[in-house]
Design an enzyme around this catalytic site. Structure first.
Site, short mmCIF file in Angstrom:
data_model
loop_
_atom_site.label_atom_id
_atom_site.label_comp_id
_atom_site.label_asym_id
_atom_site.label_seq_id
_atom_site.Cartn_x
_atom_site.Cartn_y
_atom_site.Cartn_z
N ASP A 19 1.03 -1.22 -0.03
CA ASP A 19 -0.03 -0.26 -0.10
C ASP A 19 0.88 1.05 -0.14
O ASP A 19 1.35 1.60 1.15
CB ASP A 19 -1.08 0.13 1.26
N GLU A 73 -1.14 -1.56 -4.78
CA GLU A 73 -2.34 -0.73 -4.85
C GLU A 73 -2.11 0.27 -5.90
O GLU A 73 -1.16 1.08 -6.14
CB GLU A 73 -2.75 0.17 -3.50
N ASP A 87 -2.59 1.23 7.13
CA ASP A 87 -1.80 0.83 5.86
C ASP A 87 -1.27 -0.76 5.72
O ASP A 87 -0.99 -1.32 4.70
CB ASP A 87 -0.47 1.73 5.68
#
Length: 156
Positions: free
Chosen positions: A7, A67, A140
């Site tokens: 992430d 991501e 996260d």
């Protein structure tokens, strides 16, 4: 198979590596790279790159899922996040790690069956997939694990 979920962010990069063996998913490691706001952007990006290279060298994932930026509410952070993503992708390329990208909506769709699911629902699905109540506290990091689980289900 070892899948590293990432992430990306300028302040915090969450990561989580899962191991897949048959239908069994196991959390192998997780954590975050956190940079100091007082440093220049270039120093922060170098820190992200160097730390990511250390993670890749130490844990040797078979592939990575990252991501993908697709829509950003905060226009002030979209460019720094894109820059952080760039150095992460560069580190993955340096180590020859196959990389797959998923939008937040795709991750939610795969994990919950609904692309606009709430964060709490995604967290619950991560708990269920790993069959544990002991997940990292940092959002996260949990998001990175969700991204790895998403890829594990996409390749089945």
């Amino acid at each position: 198979m070892k899948i590293l979920g990432i992430d990306p962010g300028m302040a915090i990069v969450g990561y989580g590596m899962i191991g897949i063996e048959g239908d069994n998913i196991e959390l192998l490691t997780s954590g975050s790279i956190q940079t100091d706001k007082k440093l220049s952007d270039s120093a922060r990006l170098l820190e992200i790159y160097n730390d990511m290279c250390e993670i890749l060298e130490k844990y040797k994932p078979d592939c990575a899922s990252v991501e993908k930026l697709f829509f950003f509410k905060n226009q002030k952070t979209v460019i720094p996040v894109a820059e952080a993503r760039g150095v992460i992708l560069m580190a993955l390329e340096k180590f020859g790690i196959p990389t797959y990208e998923y939008t937040p909506m795709e991750v939610k769709q795969v994990l919950t069956g609904y692309g606009r699911a709430e964060k709490k629902e995604v967290d619950q699905m991560v708990h269920l997939a790993l069959q544990t109540d002991n997940l990292p506290k940092l959002d996260d990091t949990v998001d990175a694990i969700a991204i790895a689980i998403c890829h594990s289900r996409a390749i089945i």
